[in-house]
Design an enzyme around this catalytic site. Sequence first.
Site, short mmCIF file in Angstrom:
data_model
loop_
_atom_site.label_atom_id
_atom_site.label_comp_id
_atom_site.label_asym_id
_atom_site.label_seq_id
_atom_site.Cartn_x
_atom_site.Cartn_y
_atom_site.Cartn_z
N CYS A 1 0.81 -1.23 0.00
CA CYS A 1 0.00 0.00 0.00
C CYS A 1 0.84 1.27 0.00
O CYS A 1 0.33 2.35 -0.25
CB CYS A 1 -0.93 0.01 1.21
N HIS B 1 -3.37 6.65 3.87
CA HIS B 1 -3.76 5.43 3.15
C HIS B 1 -5.11 4.99 3.71
O HIS B 1 -5.33 4.99 4.92
CB HIS B 1 -2.69 4.36 3.34
N ASN C 1 -10.07 -0.63 0.67
CA ASN C 1 -8.62 -0.48 0.64
C ASN C 1 -8.13 -0.83 -0.77
O ASN C 1 -8.15 -2.00 -1.15
CB ASN C 1 -8.00 -1.41 1.69
O1 UT7 Z 1 -3.44 -1.74 3.92
C1 UT7 Z 1 -2.67 -2.02 5.04
C2 UT7 Z 1 -2.98 -3.36 5.52
N1 UT7 Z 1 -4.27 -3.62 6.07
C3 UT7 Z 1 -4.78 -3.02 7.15
O2 UT7 Z 1 -4.31 -2.03 7.62
C4 UT7 Z 1 -5.95 -3.70 7.84
C5 UT7 Z 1 -5.71 -3.75 9.31
N2 UT7 Z 1 -6.69 -4.47 10.08
C6 UT7 Z 1 -8.01 -4.13 10.16
O3 UT7 Z 1 -8.47 -3.24 9.48
C7 UT7 Z 1 -8.86 -4.88 11.16
O4 UT7 Z 1 -8.05 -5.65 11.98
C8 UT7 Z 1 -9.95 -5.77 10.52
C9 UT7 Z 1 -11.02 -4.93 9.93
C10 UT7 Z 1 -9.32 -6.66 9.47
C11 UT7 Z 1 -10.58 -6.66 11.59
O5 UT7 Z 1 -11.12 -5.88 12.63
P1 UT7 Z 1 -10.84 -6.30 14.15
O6 UT7 Z 1 -11.59 -5.36 14.99
O7 UT7 Z 1 -9.34 -6.35 14.31
O8 UT7 Z 1 -11.52 -7.71 14.23
P2 UT7 Z 1 -10.87 -9.12 14.56
O9 UT7 Z 1 -9.95 -9.56 13.47
O10 UT7 Z 1 -10.29 -9.04 15.95
O11 UT7 Z 1 -12.14 -10.04 14.58
C12 UT7 Z 1 -13.18 -9.85 15.50
C13 UT7 Z 1 -14.28 -10.86 15.24
C14 UT7 Z 1 -13.77 -12.29 15.06
O12 UT7 Z 1 -14.70 -13.15 15.66
P3 UT7 Z 1 -14.40 -13.78 17.09
O13 UT7 Z 1 -13.13 -14.56 16.93
O14 UT7 Z 1 -14.27 -12.62 18.02
O15 UT7 Z 1 -15.62 -14.62 17.34
C15 UT7 Z 1 -13.78 -12.51 13.56
O16 UT7 Z 1 -13.96 -13.85 13.22
O17 UT7 Z 1 -14.93 -10.54 13.99
C16 UT7 Z 1 -14.97 -11.70 13.15
N3 UT7 Z 1 -14.94 -11.27 11.76
C17 UT7 Z 1 -16.03 -10.95 11.07
N4 UT7 Z 1 -17.33 -10.95 11.38
C18 UT7 Z 1 -18.22 -10.57 10.43
C19 UT7 Z 1 -13.85 -11.11 10.98
N5 UT7 Z 1 -14.23 -10.69 9.75
C20 UT7 Z 1 -15.58 -10.59 9.79
C21 UT7 Z 1 -16.55 -10.20 8.84
N6 UT7 Z 1 -17.83 -10.20 9.20
N7 UT7 Z 1 -16.21 -9.82 7.60
#
Ligand code: UT7
Length: 325
Positions: free
Chosen positions: A112, A252, A282
Site C-alpha cells: 500500500c 492510506h 482499501n
Molecule cells: O493496507 C494495510 C494493511 N491492512 C490493514 O491495515 C488492515 C488492518 N486491520 C483491520 O483493518 C482490522 O483488523 C480488521 C477490519 C481486518 C478486523 O477488525 P478487528 O476489529 O481487528 O476484528 P478481529 O480480526 O479481531 O475479529 C473480531 C471478530 C472475530 O470473531 P471472534 O473470533 O471474536 O468470534 C472474527 O472472526 O470478527 C470476526 N470477523 C467478522 N465478522 C463478520 C472477521 N471478519 C468478519 C466479517 N464479518 N467480515
Amino acid sequence: MKAYIAGIGIYVPEKVLTNFDLEKIVETSDEWIRTRTGIRERRIVDENTATSDLAVIAAKRAIEDAGVKPGAIDAIILGTATPDMLFPSTACIVQSKIGARKVMAFDISAGCSGFLYGLGIADAMIKNGYDNILVIGAEALSKVMDFTDRATCVLFGDGAGAAVVKKNNDDESGIISSYFASDGSDWKLLHQPAGGSRIPASEESVKKRLHYIKMEGNEVFKLAVRAMIESAIETLKKANLSPKDIALLIPHQANIRIIEATAKRLDIPMEKVYVNLDRYGNTSAASIPIALAEARAEGRIKKGDYVLMVAFGAGFTWGGLLMRM
Ligand code: UT7
C-alpha cells in the site's frame, strides 16, 4: 528547485460490490463491515480486466491533466501488489499502451506504500535531472481476494491513480519533505504465499488457497497505526513543521479506525483528514492517488496549502510525503 505534481488522473472500475452483496457471499453483515472498517462498498474489475488496464486509463488522464504529451514522459514508476504477471513489469505494459518513448519503466513492490515510495523516487530523480515522471499506483486486488475468507475479502477494492511529477523552478509549490521505512521481520502478517519462487504454483498450492491474500488483521492494525503516526511526525520534523500547519492529511485508506487513531494522536481534527474508503475500500497502492485526486476535485486543497500523505503496507513498508500545493 522542487518536484511537484503537475497532473493527476484516476480510474475505478464501474462494477460496485456493496456490503450487502458480500452478505450473500460470506457470513458477514453490512453493520460489521461498516463499524469495524468504515467501508460501505468497493469497485471490482471484471474477469477480463487486469491492473495495467486500470493503470493505462489513470495514466492517460494524468498526462492530459498535466498538459504534457505522452512522448514527454521520461520515466514510469508503478506501485502495485497485483501486477498483471510476475514479469514483465506492469510499468512496461503501460509504457507501450500510453505511447511513451522507450524510457525507463519499472514496478515497485511496496504494498500500500507503493505510490508514496514512487513519489519519493520521482522526487530524487527530478533533483538529478529527470523531468516528467509518471508515478502510478494501481491494483486489481479482487483477483487475489479469497471470497471464502470473510476476514479479508470485505476489505479490499480495485482502482488506479497516477501523477505526472515535474520540475518546479518558479515558486514554493512541490514536495517539501519525505520519510520512508521498512521492516521485513513481520512479513507473514500480510502476504500472498504462493506464485513466487518460495512456493511455485502447483495443484497443492491452489488446493490450499495459497494464491490469495493472507492477513492477521488485528496485528496489522496495531502496526499500521504506529507506522502512520511515525511517518507523519518524521516527515513534518524534516520540514520544521507541526501537525497544526497541515491543511489536509491524506492517509492510506485501509480502515477508518486506523485513520481516526492516527489523526487523534497527531491532534489533527477529522475535518482536516480526507476519507473516501467508504466508497472504495482499501485499494492498496491506488488509495492515496485516488484520495488526492478526489480531494482536489472537491476543492479541499488550495494553492499554498500543506498536504501530508502517509502510508503503510505489506513488507512492512511505510512513509510520509509533505507537499506544498
Ligand atoms: O493496507 C494495510 C494493511 N491492512 C490493514 O491495515 C488492515 C488492518 N486491520 C483491520 O483493518 C482490522 O483488523 C480488521 C477490519 C481486518 C478486523 O477488525 P478487528 O476489529 O481487528 O476484528 P478481529 O480480526 O479481531 O475479529 C473480531 C471478530 C472475530 O470473531 P471472534 O473470533 O471474536 O468470534 C472474527 O472472526 O470478527 C470476526 N470477523 C467478522 N465478522 C463478520 C472477521 N471478519 C468478519 C466479517 N464479518 N467480515
